[in-house]
Write a protein that holds these residues in place. Structure first.
Motif, PDB file in Angstrom:
ATOM      1  N   ASP A  25       0.857  -1.222  -0.068  1.00 19.51           N
ATOM      2  CA  ASP A  25       0.050  -0.045  -0.005  1.00 19.51           C
ATOM      3  C   ASP A  25       0.745   1.307   0.040  1.00 19.51           C
ATOM      4  OD1 ASP A  25      -1.554   2.155   0.592  1.00 19.51           O
ATOM      5  OD2 ASP A  25      -2.842   1.077   2.125  1.00 19.51           O
ATOM      6  N   ALA A  26       1.010   1.924  -1.048  1.00 20.03           N
ATOM      7  CA  ALA A  26       1.818   3.113  -1.243  1.00 20.03           C
ATOM      8  C   ALA A  26       1.509   4.228  -0.177  1.00 20.03           C
ATOM      9  CB  ALA A  26       1.799   3.465  -2.643  1.00 20.03           C
ATOM     10  N   THR A  27       0.238   3.943   0.258  1.00 18.96           N
ATOM     11  CA  THR A  27      -0.006   5.305   1.102  1.00 18.96           C
ATOM     12  C   THR A  27       0.422   4.941   2.786  1.00 18.96           C
ATOM     13  OG1 THR A  27      -2.182   4.187   2.094  1.00 18.96           O
ATOM     14  CG2 THR A  27      -2.151   5.551  -0.126  1.00 18.96           C
ATOM     15  N   GLU A  28       0.994   3.651   2.787  1.00 16.97           N
ATOM     16  CA  GLU A  28       1.720   3.472   4.187  1.00 16.97           C
ATOM     17  C   GLU A  28       3.195   3.517   4.216  1.00 16.97           C
ATOM     18  OE1 GLU A  28      -0.094  -0.230   5.356  1.00 16.97           O
ATOM     19  OE2 GLU A  28      -2.013   0.966   6.053  1.00 16.97           O
ATOM     20  N   LEU A  29       3.806   3.933   2.931  1.00 17.46           N
ATOM     21  CA  LEU A  29       5.138   3.969   3.003  1.00 17.46           C
ATOM     22  C   LEU A  29       5.686   5.214   3.598  1.00 17.46           C
ATOM     23  CD1 LEU A  29       5.575   2.652  -0.637  1.00 17.46           C
ATOM     24  CD2 LEU A  29       5.820   1.224   1.573  1.00 17.46           C
ATOM     25  N   GLU A  30       6.855   5.039   4.335  1.00 22.96           N
ATOM     26  CA  GLU A  30       7.522   6.065   5.056  1.00 22.96           C
ATOM     27  C   GLU A  30       8.271   6.620   4.016  1.00 22.96           C
ATOM     28  OE1 GLU A  30       7.165   7.236   8.109  1.00 22.96           O
ATOM     29  OE2 GLU A  30       5.662   6.008   9.002  1.00 22.96           O
ATOM     30  N   LEU A  61      22.315   3.717  -9.991  1.00 22.10           N
ATOM     31  CA  LEU A  61      20.975   2.805 -10.331  1.00 22.10           C
ATOM     32  C   LEU A  61      20.567   2.375  -8.945  1.00 22.10           C
ATOM     33  CD1 LEU A  61      21.120   0.368 -13.177  1.00 22.10           C
ATOM     34  CD2 LEU A  61      19.905   2.439 -13.039  1.00 22.10           C
ATOM     35  N   ALA A  62      20.339   3.333  -8.021  1.00 25.32           N
ATOM     36  CA  ALA A  62      19.840   2.963  -6.657  1.00 25.32           C
ATOM     37  C   ALA A  62      19.431   4.339  -6.025  1.00 25.32           C
ATOM     38  CB  ALA A  62      20.772   2.496  -5.758  1.00 25.32           C
ATOM     39  N   CYS A  63      18.571   4.656  -5.622  1.00 22.39           N
ATOM     40  CA  CYS A  63      17.960   5.796  -4.833  1.00 22.39           C
ATOM     41  C   CYS A  63      18.655   6.090  -3.531  1.00 22.39           C
ATOM     42  CB  CYS A  63      16.568   5.893  -4.678  1.00 22.39           C
ATOM     43  SG  CYS A  63      16.028   7.552  -3.822  1.00 22.39           S
ATOM     44  N   VAL A  64      19.230   7.361  -3.250  1.00 21.86           N
ATOM     45  CA  VAL A  64      20.203   7.331  -2.067  1.00 21.86           C
ATOM     46  C   VAL A  64      19.433   7.887  -0.851  1.00 21.86           C
ATOM     47  CG1 VAL A  64      22.202   7.726  -3.133  1.00 21.86           C
ATOM     48  CG2 VAL A  64      20.716   9.705  -2.703  1.00 21.86           C
ATOM     49  N   LEU A  65      17.870   8.130  -1.135  1.00 20.22           N
ATOM     50  CA  LEU A  65      17.202   8.535  -0.151  1.00 20.22           C
ATOM     51  C   LEU A  65      16.734   7.277   0.872  1.00 20.22           C
ATOM     52  CD1 LEU A  65      14.713  10.691  -1.741  1.00 20.22           C
ATOM     53  CD2 LEU A  65      16.202  11.540  -0.131  1.00 20.22           C
ATOM     54  N   GLU A  66      17.035   7.344   2.325  1.00 21.90           N
ATOM     55  CA  GLU A  66      16.902   5.886   2.922  1.00 21.90           C
ATOM     56  C   GLU A  66      15.301   5.907   3.457  1.00 21.90           C
ATOM     57  OE1 GLU A  66      20.018   6.049   5.718  1.00 21.90           O
ATOM     58  OE2 GLU A  66      21.479   5.763   3.875  1.00 21.90           O
ATOM     59  N   ASP A  67      14.523   5.347   2.722  1.00 23.43           N
ATOM     60  CA  ASP A  67      13.244   5.317   3.303  1.00 23.43           C
ATOM     61  C   ASP A  67      12.499   4.054   2.317  1.00 23.43           C
ATOM     62  OD1 ASP A  67      12.450   6.207   0.698  1.00 23.43           O
ATOM     63  OD2 ASP A  67      11.972   8.099   1.253  1.00 23.43           O
TER      64      ASP A  67
END
Ligand code: FMN
Length: 196
Positions: free
Chosen positions: A40-45, A62-68
């Protein structure tokens, strides 16, 4: 080997029409012998909404550096055979919660020499859209066009679509047997194509 399918929902209404359609799709996938993960995308931090265009994923990280949660989810995309977005239509497009996930797919597009290379090339995308309007006036055509641009960009297979119109917070797709059956068949078809 059974197909691995990721179903991502984007409705903030937990028991709304979108999730009814998503559950029927999951049922169809399982009946066809597919392995399914439902998110559920609405529950992702998320550390930031969508992509911040920091470009740390380019040219070849090829990776997102945001840690979430969103980064973790998108990093897993290449592990799947099919990625299905099950979405309400908000203002003629995907709702912000789902668009936030979609924008992070930028981290899986390698920009090199004016060309784009992506591990998403082999992925079969699918979109099941739920809307108040019709297939013609709801914005579903815009979503179809958006997916068409993605297909051209990364050269992935043609997206598969399902549409349920005439919905609102006062209607229940669960009481529409044709809708539930259609969504289940759609899920089944994501695993078993006519060619399989
Ligand atoms: C903010 C918002 C924007 C909407 N925009 C559209 C739209 O552009 N086109 C449409 O056909 N329906 C639109 N709708 C109606 C929803 O798609 C419809 O209520 C749908 O059932 C929502 O899914 P849900 O039942 O899972 O909440 C909108 C609803 C909301 C709350």
């Amino acid at each position: 080997m059974s197909k691995k399918i990721l179903v991502i929902t984007g409705s903030p209404r937990g028991n709304g029409n979108t999730n009814t359609v998503a559950n029927a799709i999951v049922e169809g996938i399982e009946k066809a012998g597919g392995k399914v993960d439902l998110v559920d995308a609405t529950e992702l931090e998320c550390q930031a909404v969508g992509c911040t265009c920091c470009n740390a994923c380019q040219p070849d990280n090829l990776a997102c550096v945001l840690e979430d949660d969103v980064s973790d989810l998108v990093a897993d995309f290449p592990k799947y055979d099919v990625i299905a977005f099950v979405t309400p239509i908000y203002f003629f497009s995907f709702p912000a919660q789902l668009k936030s996930v979609i924008d992070r797919m930028y981290s899986l597009l390698l920009h090199e020499g004016g060309q784009i290379f992506s591990p998403l090339k082999r992925i079969q995308f699918a979109v099941a859209a739920v809307a108040g309007g019709t297939a013609e006036d709801s914005g579903f055509e815009i979503i179809k066009a958006q997916m068409g641009y993605l297909e051209e960009l990364i050269e992935c297979p043609a997206t598969k679509f399902f549409f349920k119109g005439g919905c609102s917070s006062k209607t229940s797709a669960a009481e529409d047997a044709a809708c539930v059956e259609g969504a289940e068949k759609f899920g089944f078809s994501l695993v078993k194509n006519a060619q399989d």
